[in-house]
Design a protein around this motif. Structure first.
Motif, PDB file in Angstrom:
ATOM      1  N   GLU A   1      36.694  47.837  49.237  1.00  0.00           N
ATOM      2  CA  GLU A   1      35.299  48.281  49.248  1.00  0.00           C
ATOM      3  C   GLU A   1      34.483  47.308  50.102  1.00  0.00           C
ATOM      4  O   GLU A   1      34.344  46.143  49.764  1.00  0.00           O
ATOM      5  CB  GLU A   1      34.738  48.334  47.825  1.00  0.00           C
ATOM      6  N   SER A   2      33.960  47.804  51.214  1.00  0.00           N
ATOM      7  CA  SER A   2      33.314  46.920  52.191  1.00  0.00           C
ATOM      8  C   SER A   2      31.784  46.961  52.160  1.00  0.00           C
ATOM      9  O   SER A   2      31.136  46.214  52.890  1.00  0.00           O
ATOM     10  CB  SER A   2      33.790  47.275  53.610  1.00  0.00           C
ATOM     11  N   LYS A   3      31.188  47.812  51.332  1.00  0.00           N
ATOM     12  CA  LYS A   3      29.722  47.891  51.277  1.00  0.00           C
ATOM     13  C   LYS A   3      29.155  46.602  50.691  1.00  0.00           C
ATOM     14  O   LYS A   3      29.515  46.209  49.577  1.00  0.00           O
ATOM     15  CB  LYS A   3      29.287  49.089  50.446  1.00  0.00           C
ATOM     16  N   ALA A   4      28.280  45.974  51.447  1.00  0.00           N
ATOM     17  CA  ALA A   4      27.738  44.674  51.044  1.00  0.00           C
ATOM     18  C   ALA A   4      27.008  44.738  49.709  1.00  0.00           C
ATOM     19  O   ALA A   4      27.069  43.805  48.910  1.00  0.00           O
ATOM     20  CB  ALA A   4      26.802  44.148  52.132  1.00  0.00           C
ATOM     21  N   LYS A   5      26.328  45.861  49.447  1.00  0.00           N
ATOM     22  CA  LYS A   5      25.531  45.953  48.223  1.00  0.00           C
ATOM     23  C   LYS A   5      26.401  45.880  46.964  1.00  0.00           C
ATOM     24  O   LYS A   5      25.938  45.433  45.913  1.00  0.00           O
ATOM     25  CB  LYS A   5      24.724  47.242  48.204  1.00  0.00           C
ATOM     26  N   TYR A   6      27.662  46.308  47.084  1.00  0.00           N
ATOM     27  CA  TYR A   6      28.552  46.281  45.925  1.00  0.00           C
ATOM     28  C   TYR A   6      28.758  44.859  45.405  1.00  0.00           C
ATOM     29  O   TYR A   6      28.918  44.653  44.202  1.00  0.00           O
ATOM     30  CB  TYR A   6      29.913  46.891  46.266  1.00  0.00           C
TER      31      TYR A   6
ATOM     32  N   ARG B   1      39.165  52.332  40.990  1.00  0.00           N
ATOM     33  CA  ARG B   1      40.163  53.082  41.766  1.00  0.00           C
ATOM     34  C   ARG B   1      39.749  54.537  41.976  1.00  0.00           C
ATOM     35  O   ARG B   1      40.041  55.139  43.017  1.00  0.00           O
ATOM     36  CB  ARG B   1      41.514  53.024  41.041  1.00  0.00           C
ATOM     37  N   SER B   2      39.045  55.120  41.013  1.00  0.00           N
ATOM     38  CA  SER B   2      38.646  56.525  41.121  1.00  0.00           C
ATOM     39  C   SER B   2      37.548  56.756  42.154  1.00  0.00           C
ATOM     40  O   SER B   2      37.260  57.905  42.513  1.00  0.00           O
ATOM     41  CB  SER B   2      38.175  57.029  39.754  1.00  0.00           C
ATOM     42  N   LYS B   3      36.888  55.658  42.595  1.00  0.00           N
ATOM     43  CA  LYS B   3      35.801  55.729  43.586  1.00  0.00           C
ATOM     44  C   LYS B   3      34.572  56.471  43.049  1.00  0.00           C
ATOM     45  O   LYS B   3      33.718  56.926  43.819  1.00  0.00           O
ATOM     46  CB  LYS B   3      36.279  56.416  44.873  1.00  0.00           C
ATOM     47  N   LYS B   4      34.475  56.591  41.738  1.00  0.00           N
ATOM     48  CA  LYS B   4      33.335  57.257  41.121  1.00  0.00           C
ATOM     49  C   LYS B   4      32.473  56.240  40.367  1.00  0.00           C
ATOM     50  O   LYS B   4      33.006  55.353  39.701  1.00  0.00           O
ATOM     51  CB  LYS B   4      33.807  58.349  40.154  1.00  0.00           C
ATOM     52  N   GLU B   5      31.161  56.385  40.478  1.00  0.00           N
ATOM     53  CA  GLU B   5      30.203  55.530  39.762  1.00  0.00           C
ATOM     54  C   GLU B   5      30.535  54.041  39.936  1.00  0.00           C
ATOM     55  O   GLU B   5      30.499  53.276  38.982  1.00  0.00           O
ATOM     56  CB  GLU B   5      30.174  55.888  38.275  1.00  0.00           C
ATOM     57  N   ILE B   6      30.819  53.648  41.151  1.00  0.00           N
ATOM     58  CA  ILE B   6      31.228  52.264  41.425  1.00  0.00           C
ATOM     59  C   ILE B   6      30.121  51.276  41.044  1.00  0.00           C
ATOM     60  O   ILE B   6      30.392  50.236  40.438  1.00  0.00           O
ATOM     61  CB  ILE B   6      31.622  52.097  42.911  1.00  0.00           C
ATOM     62  N   ILE B   7      28.888  51.608  41.389  1.00  0.00           N
ATOM     63  CA  ILE B   7      27.769  50.703  41.097  1.00  0.00           C
ATOM     64  C   ILE B   7      27.647  50.473  39.592  1.00  0.00           C
ATOM     65  O   ILE B   7      27.465  49.332  39.130  1.00  0.00           O
ATOM     66  CB  ILE B   7      26.456  51.260  41.672  1.00  0.00           C
ATOM     67  N   LYS B   8      27.746  51.533  38.827  1.00  0.00           N
ATOM     68  CA  LYS B   8      27.648  51.418  37.377  1.00  0.00           C
ATOM     69  C   LYS B   8      28.782  50.571  36.807  1.00  0.00           C
ATOM     70  O   LYS B   8      28.573  49.735  35.917  1.00  0.00           O
ATOM     71  CB  LYS B   8      27.665  52.811  36.747  1.00  0.00           C
ATOM     72  N   LYS B   9      29.971  50.770  37.325  1.00  0.00           N
ATOM     73  CA  LYS B   9      31.134  50.020  36.842  1.00  0.00           C
ATOM     74  C   LYS B   9      31.016  48.535  37.174  1.00  0.00           C
ATOM     75  O   LYS B   9      31.384  47.679  36.369  1.00  0.00           O
ATOM     76  CB  LYS B   9      32.419  50.596  37.438  1.00  0.00           C
ATOM     77  N   LEU B  10      30.499  48.234  38.351  1.00  0.00           N
ATOM     78  CA  LEU B  10      30.312  46.837  38.752  1.00  0.00           C
ATOM     79  C   LEU B  10      29.236  46.168  37.901  1.00  0.00           C
ATOM     80  O   LEU B  10      29.389  45.010  37.483  1.00  0.00           O
ATOM     81  CB  LEU B  10      29.939  46.760  40.228  1.00  0.00           C
TER      82      LEU B  10
ATOM     83  N   PRO C   1      34.706  36.000  38.905  1.00  0.00           N
ATOM     84  CA  PRO C   1      35.170  36.215  40.284  1.00  0.00           C
ATOM     85  C   PRO C   1      36.152  37.369  40.417  1.00  0.00           C
ATOM     86  O   PRO C   1      36.333  37.905  41.517  1.00  0.00           O
ATOM     87  CB  PRO C   1      35.852  34.880  40.631  1.00  0.00           C
ATOM     88  N   LEU C   2      36.767  37.768  39.308  1.00  0.00           N
ATOM     89  CA  LEU C   2      37.727  38.880  39.360  1.00  0.00           C
ATOM     90  C   LEU C   2      37.048  40.182  39.781  1.00  0.00           C
ATOM     91  O   LEU C   2      37.695  41.047  40.378  1.00  0.00           O
ATOM     92  CB  LEU C   2      38.398  39.055  37.984  1.00  0.00           C
ATOM     93  N   ILE C   3      35.752  40.302  39.514  1.00  0.00           N
ATOM     94  CA  ILE C   3      35.023  41.505  39.937  1.00  0.00           C
ATOM     95  C   ILE C   3      34.996  41.592  41.456  1.00  0.00           C
ATOM     96  O   ILE C   3      35.261  42.649  42.047  1.00  0.00           O
ATOM     97  CB  ILE C   3      33.587  41.500  39.380  1.00  0.00           C
ATOM     98  N   ILE C   4      34.675  40.476  42.090  1.00  0.00           N
ATOM     99  CA  ILE C   4      34.637  40.432  43.557  1.00  0.00           C
ATOM    100  C   ILE C   4      36.032  40.642  44.130  1.00  0.00           C
ATOM    101  O   ILE C   4      36.224  41.371  45.112  1.00  0.00           O
ATOM    102  CB  ILE C   4      34.064  39.082  44.045  1.00  0.00           C
ATOM    103  N   ILE C   5      37.013  40.006  43.512  1.00  0.00           N
ATOM    104  CA  ILE C   5      38.402  40.151  43.954  1.00  0.00           C
ATOM    105  C   ILE C   5      38.849  41.604  43.841  1.00  0.00           C
ATOM    106  O   ILE C   5      39.567  42.119  44.708  1.00  0.00           O
ATOM    107  CB  ILE C   5      39.328  39.226  43.126  1.00  0.00           C
ATOM    108  N   SER C   6      38.411  42.282  42.783  1.00  0.00           N
ATOM    109  CA  SER C   6      38.758  43.691  42.596  1.00  0.00           C
ATOM    110  C   SER C   6      38.225  44.542  43.747  1.00  0.00           C
ATOM    111  O   SER C   6      38.917  45.441  44.246  1.00  0.00           O
ATOM    112  CB  SER C   6      38.187  44.202  41.270  1.00  0.00           C
ATOM    113  N   LEU C   7      36.995  44.253  44.175  1.00  0.00           N
ATOM    114  CA  LEU C   7      36.420  44.989  45.301  1.00  0.00           C
ATOM    115  C   LEU C   7      37.241  44.781  46.572  1.00  0.00           C
ATOM    116  O   LEU C   7      37.450  45.718  47.349  1.00  0.00           O
ATOM    117  CB  LEU C   7      34.978  44.540  45.535  1.00  0.00           C
ATOM    118  N   LEU C   8      37.705  43.560  46.765  1.00  0.00           N
ATOM    119  CA  LEU C   8      38.539  43.264  47.936  1.00  0.00           C
ATOM    120  C   LEU C   8      39.869  44.011  47.856  1.00  0.00           C
ATOM    121  O   LEU C   8      40.349  44.547  48.859  1.00  0.00           O
ATOM    122  CB  LEU C   8      38.783  41.755  48.029  1.00  0.00           C
TER     123      LEU C   8
END
Length: 307
Positions: free
Chosen positions: A155-160, A113-122, A144-151
């Protein structure tokens, strides 16, 4: 009065929860010895108890840091009462450790939610859920909850969407290397057989039926109001509430398919369900009804242990 005690963060609240968990832990050895398939030593028993208490503290951290409550500690009381209703939660050390890793992963997911260090958190989320599955395989259903969380967080960046898989793959590579060192084989460290079962005869006892009834009745009733109340929350906080609800559904799926149904698997349900019930309690404006609801939640586990 009950809600007043847990209305603010106080040391006494954590002491009460500690005592409730301790009572539940001793009740397992006193009243439900037939459920123990492994005779753990003192060190392992202490680790189990501390792991369970640590999971409660992680839940409290998630709730406080992500604004999932109106600055009260009711979730602490609710989750402690779940342990009291189901002392079998202490049966498996591996499952307790797995639940701790799931909660740590859940903390990372919600903090997107904070939009910080998203890659690291994922990456951490994928790695932690993979680690949880090492101790209890079916906890992989939380992945699958990780992917659902992005939705949910839009968050629309494919790399995420590839990062959590990378975290899981990293763990698999590490485990494969360990397997080669220990067993001279890549696959020996991984589960050789994946079981599931839809046989629920193990739940055929007054105590477990009663405990499941408590979880279902309080949970379903609270969920109706929880879902209706999400749209009233601030837009930036709504995904966090949705994540907790989906986590509750995934925990239920684990309970349904797990091969060894002895009550310990209900542990995965405790944290997300306590948040749902806590939020419902916060919506109750009538103090008399609020305290009565909590009093029933307190009395029910005690009745199950006495009878």
């Amino acid at each position: 009065m009950i809600t007043t005690i847990f209305s603010k963060s106080k040391p006494i609240n954590f002491l009460i929860v500690f005592c409730i968990l301790l009572l539940s832990f001793f009740m397992l050895g006193f009243k439900f010895t037939e459920n123990l398939s492994v005779n753990y030593g003192l060190g392992e028993k202490i680790t189990m108890f501390l792991g369970a208490y640590f999971s409660v503290l992680i839940l409290h951290f998630i709730v406080v840091k992500n604004g999932l409550s109106q600055q009260n500690n009711i979730e602490l009381l609710v989750v402690a009462l779940f342990f009291l209703a189901v002392p079998q939660s202490f049966i498996s050390l591996k499952l307790i450790v797995s639940n701790v890793f799931i909660l740590l992963a859940l903390r990372r997911m919600i903090s997107i939610r904070s939009k910080k260090e998203i890659i690291k958190k994922l990456f951490d989320s994928g790695f932690l859920i993979g680690l949880a599955s090492v101790f209890y395989f079916w906890s992989i259903l939380f992945f699958p909850l990780i992917i659902i969380s992005l939705l949910f967080f839009s968050e629309s960046k494919a790399k995420y969407y590839f990062i959590p898989v990378l975290g899981l793959a990293t763990l698999i590579i590490i485990l494969s290397a360990i397997s080669v060192i220990l067993y001279d084989d890549i696959f020996s460290i991984f589960p050789q057989r994946i079981d599931f079962s839809f046989n629920y005869t193990a739940y055929n006892s007054f105590q477990l039926i009663g405990a499941i009834t408590i979880l279902l009745s309080f949970g379903l009733w609270s969920s109706v109001f929880y879902l209706a109340d999400i749209k009233k929350k601030m837009r930036s906080y709504r995904p966090s509430y949705k994540i907790m609800f989906v986590a509750c559904m995934l925990a239920s799926a684990i309970i349904i398919i797990t091969p060894n149904k002895n009550g310990s698997e209900l542990l995965f349900l405790f944290a997300p369900l306590s948040v749902i019930i806590m939020n419902y309690i916060e919506t109750i404006t009538d103090n008399w009804f609020k305290n009565t609801f909590l009093l029933l939640l307190i009395i029910a586990p005690i009745v199950l242990l006495v009878l």
